[in-house]
Design a protein around this motif. Structure first.
Motif, PDB file in Angstrom:
ATOM      1  N   ASP A   1       1.086  -1.306  -0.203  1.00 43.92           N
ATOM      2  CA  ASP A   1       0.010   0.062  -0.006  1.00 43.92           C
ATOM      3  C   ASP A   1       0.916   1.274  -0.050  1.00 43.92           C
ATOM      4  OD1 ASP A   1      -1.950   2.134   0.788  1.00 43.92           O
ATOM      5  OD2 ASP A   1      -3.411   0.489   1.453  1.00 43.92           O
TER       6      ASP A   1
ATOM      7  N   SER B   1      -9.050  -2.176  -0.783  1.00 43.17           N
ATOM      8  CA  SER B   1      -9.455  -1.013  -1.625  1.00 43.17           C
ATOM      9  C   SER B   1     -10.396  -0.055  -1.191  1.00 43.17           C
ATOM     10  CB  SER B   1      -9.357  -1.176  -2.949  1.00 43.17           C
ATOM     11  OG  SER B   1      -9.798  -0.127  -3.985  1.00 43.17           O
TER      12      SER B   1
ATOM     13  N   ASP C   1      -3.088  -3.010  -2.246  1.00 41.14           N
ATOM     14  CA  ASP C   1      -4.025  -2.139  -2.531  1.00 41.14           C
ATOM     15  C   ASP C   1      -4.248  -2.043  -4.184  1.00 41.14           C
ATOM     16  OD1 ASP C   1      -5.414   0.244  -2.286  1.00 41.14           O
ATOM     17  OD2 ASP C   1      -3.612   1.525  -2.044  1.00 41.14           O
ATOM     18  N   VAL C   2      -5.277  -1.167  -4.642  1.00 41.09           N
ATOM     19  CA  VAL C   2      -5.527  -1.006  -5.984  1.00 41.09           C
ATOM     20  C   VAL C   2      -5.035   0.163  -6.537  1.00 41.09           C
ATOM     21  CG1 VAL C   2      -7.470  -0.807  -7.585  1.00 41.09           C
ATOM     22  CG2 VAL C   2      -7.637  -2.474  -6.035  1.00 41.09           C
ATOM     23  N   GLU C   3      -5.306   1.318  -6.036  1.00 40.32           N
ATOM     24  CA  GLU C   3      -4.878   2.389  -6.585  1.00 40.32           C
ATOM     25  C   GLU C   3      -3.484   2.840  -5.825  1.00 40.32           C
ATOM     26  OE1 GLU C   3      -8.313   5.128  -5.895  1.00 40.32           O
ATOM     27  OE2 GLU C   3      -8.325   4.987  -8.073  1.00 40.32           O
TER      28      GLU C   3
END
Length: 384
Positions: free
Chosen positions: A11, A84, A54-56
């Motif tokens: 992250d 996320s 994490d995605v973003e």
């Protein structure tokens, strides 16, 4: 779950990493990295037991990292859970398409986090145990192998079993190799669904196999008949060669290896089928929501078109009735009516665009159907 399980948190936000670490450190060994690139470097050195992703993130997104992990590393059984703040069905679907095992929405609830982490680690442990059991049985068998024809067939079965992805085919494979030894047998296999091989479900042989599933003994012999039970397969040998002591002893050794390999592969198939069913259930929910939303949107679009056309037609009719009282000249009346007709035509063109939009929405739904059909034809149900 073991306290020694290693979890890698990926992250770019320090607060998020700190929060997840604080939740997990009492039960697991936790490591952190701040980007997708650092994650790939870390995994290249040592593969963790589970990744919270994490995605973003700047650079590689979580989806891109997940795809690379599945393609570039031996990470088929590595659990990956997206964490996320994105909570749409599209984002969840993208996560599963990238190869993730689960999806958690921020802010993270400790109970949900622990439940999903424990479940994924348990699934991984089941798969690894099945692989370890198969590898151990193969090692023992290979040490004892000779150049004899029977042992060569056993070795071939061990090799072939690793690529079988269907429970019925596992049962047929073990029946076939036993038949090649000149001995008749039937089997009951269970990898989530009970299947009888070389006997009907109503037969006496099937009833004997079913009765022995919960038997206290792993092996039971009555004359030339022998029943062998493992958790996922029960085998009935109908004509053990008791008159040939050496052949009978050799065959018993073969059976021990064959049953261990078959049972381990069936356990592997069962674990993977459970994971597939979970993904299918989630995708079914996604399709249901998409169908309802597209239906509502399409209905609203056509209702809007119909209302607009009705208003326009009413206006044109009212205008025609008013022209006589306005005292306009003929060319002015024609221009006014031409303007009304042009506006009506333009409105009709927008109706055509609405149909196009409806068609595009239908195409999106068809794509979802096609993808769902691919999930219903998984590789675990085919020999590879």
């Amino acid at each position: 779950m073991s306290k020694n399980a290693n979890i890698l948190i990926v992250d770019d936000t320090a607060d998020s990493r700190l929060m997840l670490s604080a939740m997990l450190e009492g039960e697991y060994d936790v490591e952190e990295v701040a980007s997708g690139d650092m994650c790939l470097i870390k995994v290249a050195k040592s593969i963790p037991d589970l990744i919270l992703l994490d995605v973003e993130m700047p650079g590689l997104s979580g989806y891109e990292v997940c795809v690379k992990l599945r393609k570039e590393y031996q990470s088929e059984s590595l659990p990956i859970i997206f964490v996320s703040g994105l909570d749409s069905y599209e984002e969840r679907l993208a996560g599963f398409e990238a190869g993730a095992d689960d999806y958690i929405v921020k802010p993270v609830e400790p109970e949900i986090l622990f439940a999903k982490v424990s479940h994924c680690l348990a699934q991984k442990n089941n798969i690894n145990q099945a692989k370890d059991s198969a590898s151990e049985a193969m090692g023992i068998a290979m040490e004892a192998m000779t150049v004899s024809s029977e042992l060569g067939q056993v070795v071939q079965f061990i090799k072939d079993a690793q690529s079988i992805r269907d429970a019925d085919e596992v049962g047929k494979a073990i029946i076939n190799i036993i038949s090649s030894f000149g001995i008749n047998s039937v089997a009951r296999v269970d990898a989530g669904k009970v299947i009888y091989v070389d006997c009907s479900e109503e037969s006496m042989e099937a009833k004997v196999l079913a009765r022995f599933v919960e038997h206290n003994e792993r092996i039971l012999s009555v004359g030339i008949r022998t029943i062998i039970r493992d958790p996922h397969i029960v085998l009935l040998i109908k004509d053990m060669p008791l008159d040939d002591e050496k052949r009978c002893g050799r065959f018993r050794d073969h059976l021990a290896v064959l049953m261990d390999i078959a049972d381990a592969q069936l356990a592997n198939i069962k674990a993977r089928n459970v994971m597939l069913e979970q993904r299918q259930e989630i995708f079914t929910q996604v399709i249901s929501v998409a169908e309802e939303q597209i239906k509502k949107t399409t209905t609203r679009l056509f209702e809007h078109d119909q209302n607009s056309q009705g208003i326009m037609h009413g206006m044109v009719s009212e205008l025609e009735g008013m022209l006589f009282g306005l005292g306009l000249e003929e060319d002015q009346e024609k221009k006014l009516m031409a303007l009304a007709d042009q506006t009506s035509l333009q409105l009709q063109e927008t109706q055509g665009q609405t149909k196009a939009v409806s068609g595009e929405l239908g195409s999106i739904l068809e794509s979802l159907y096609d993808f769902f059909n691919t999930l219903n034809e998984p590789s675990i149900n085919k020999n590879q």
